[in-house]
Design an enzyme around this catalytic site. Structure first.
Site, short mmCIF file in Angstrom:
data_model
loop_
_atom_site.label_atom_id
_atom_site.label_comp_id
_atom_site.label_asym_id
_atom_site.label_seq_id
_atom_site.Cartn_x
_atom_site.Cartn_y
_atom_site.Cartn_z
N GLN A 121 0.87 -1.18 0.00
CA GLN A 121 0.00 0.00 0.00
C GLN A 121 0.90 1.23 0.00
O GLN A 121 1.39 1.66 1.04
CB GLN A 121 -0.92 -0.02 1.22
CG GLN A 121 -1.70 -1.32 1.40
CD GLN A 121 -2.76 -1.53 0.33
OE1 GLN A 121 -3.71 -0.75 0.23
NE2 GLN A 121 -2.61 -2.58 -0.47
N ALA A 148 -11.86 2.77 3.69
CA ALA A 148 -10.84 1.89 3.12
C ALA A 148 -9.99 2.60 2.08
O ALA A 148 -10.20 3.77 1.75
CB ALA A 148 -11.52 0.66 2.52
N HIS A 149 -9.03 1.84 1.54
CA HIS A 149 -8.06 2.44 0.61
C HIS A 149 -8.71 2.92 -0.69
O HIS A 149 -9.63 2.33 -1.21
CB HIS A 149 -6.91 1.47 0.31
CG HIS A 149 -7.33 0.14 -0.23
ND1 HIS A 149 -6.45 -0.89 -0.42
CD2 HIS A 149 -8.52 -0.34 -0.64
CE1 HIS A 149 -7.08 -1.94 -0.92
NE2 HIS A 149 -8.34 -1.62 -1.05
N ASN A 150 -8.19 4.05 -1.17
CA ASN A 150 -8.60 4.66 -2.44
C ASN A 150 -10.05 5.15 -2.45
O ASN A 150 -10.59 5.44 -3.52
CB ASN A 150 -8.36 3.72 -3.61
CG ASN A 150 -6.87 3.51 -3.88
OD1 ASN A 150 -6.28 2.55 -3.40
ND2 ASN A 150 -6.25 4.43 -4.61
#
Length: 345
Positions: A195, A236-238
């Site tokens: 990440q 969460a990511h993005n």
């Protein structure tokens, strides 16, 4: 009372004694003589009619007969908050400077009037804007930047290379820039996907206690200007959250989902990944959104549907037991009738 009304720009609903003394503020149910309360929700009208408050802040169109003196204002809740400036202790002020127990890395740039509290850790290459506050035991990761007038409460963690704008408030226990939950199944096991992105938080955002915002797999997880995030939210990511959104406690947003501007997610709402939520959409409490939705929708239920359709389906489900009994009686009637068969041709 007259001074109080002038301070908040209010008008008496009926002629009143402006010389009455006001000693404090309180909620409708707790207010006593000499105190002011406010009325902003119709469900509290019965309590207001029995309240012992001397005065109450009410909306401009309020016309009910009540015992407290009504002071009409444009927004009772905001006007009531302003009274806190008079009747509450002054806000705590922290002296500028770096506490002797704080750890400051190399190449750190601190703006004028920055306050770094005990046992905070500021890693190499961090930039902190003027008048910002870093609370005790806070951690600011390598090469992260914070704007001016930020308030980072005790025990907040901000990971490396994150970007935080001006006037951002982050409450205790929040974690920005932890790894996104990224794994691929290969060779009979889960393999971690690096990440390597960042978290970007724009100006005037507020983030509640124990909320977590994951760094992007690549690029950025982005919280845009003016958005307010409650406690215990997972982003969460993005994920991209647009301007001036409201995200309420225990909501969860899965990876790469995008929210437009002025979106509201009520408590415990859940969104799957890789979908888009249009501007001005409201997702009701405990709803689960599984596909993209257009602007100005109001969604409810699981799976989330337009609220009128979802309520209709709930009503049908509530009638199933009666429908079952009705079908059962019809079957019994059919079974009791003599059977007839067509004659052979």
């Amino acid at each position: 009372m007259r001074e109080l009304a002038a301070f908040i720009g209010g008008q008496f609903a009926v002629e009143a004694d402006g010389s009455l003394k006001i000693t404090g503020i309180a909620a409708i149910g707790d207010a006593a003589e000499g105190q002011v309360t406010f009325f902003g929700n119709s469900k509290y009208l019965p309590q207001l009619k029995t309240s012992r408050a001397t005065a109450v802040l009410v909306p401009l169109d309020f016309s009910e007969a009540i015992q407290p003196i009504a002071i009409r204002v444009e927004n009772p809740s905001i006007a009531f908050s302003r009274l806190g400036e008079i009747f509450s202790p002054p806000p705590l002020r922290f002296a500028p400077g770096v506490h002797s127990t704080a750890v400051i890395g190399s190449g750190v740039i601190l703006g004028e009037g920055v306050s770094i509290q005990p046992f905070a850790v500021i890693e190499d290459g961090v930039r902190i804007g003027a008048r910002s506050f870093i609370g005790a035991h806070g951690y600011i990761g390598h090469e992260t930047s914070l704007g001016e007038d930020c308030h980072i409460a005790p025990r907040v963690t901000i990971g490396s290379r994150c970007q935080v704008g001006h006037r951002v408030i982050i409450h205790s226990g929040a974690v920005l820039g932890g790894d996104g939950f990224g794994f691929e199944f290969s060779g009979g096991r889960y393999v971690k996907i690096p990440q390597i992105g960042i978290v970007q938080v724009d100006d005037d955002v507020e983030i509640g206690a124990n909320t977590t915002i994951d760094r992007a797999r690549f690029g950025r997880t982005w919280i845009q200007e003016g958005t307010k995030i409650d406690n215990l939210v997972q982003i969460a990511h993005n994920v991209v959250i647009g301007k001036h959104c409201i995200i309420v406690s225990q909501a969860g947003i899965s990876g790469s989902t995008r929210l437009g501007h002025y979106v509201t997610l009520a408590g415990q709402a859940g969104l799957v990944g890789h979908i888009e939520i249009g501007d001005h959409t409201i997702v009701a409490a405990q709803s689960g959104v599984s596909k993209s939705v257009g602007p100005r929708e109001v969604l409810f239920g699981y799976p989330a549907l337009p609220i009128r359709e979802s309520k209709k389906q709930l009503a049908y489900i509530g009638r199933l037991s009666k429908l079952y009994e009705r079908v059962k009686k019809l079957e019994q009637l059919l079974d009791s009738e003599p059977k007839s068969f067509p004659a052979d041709s």
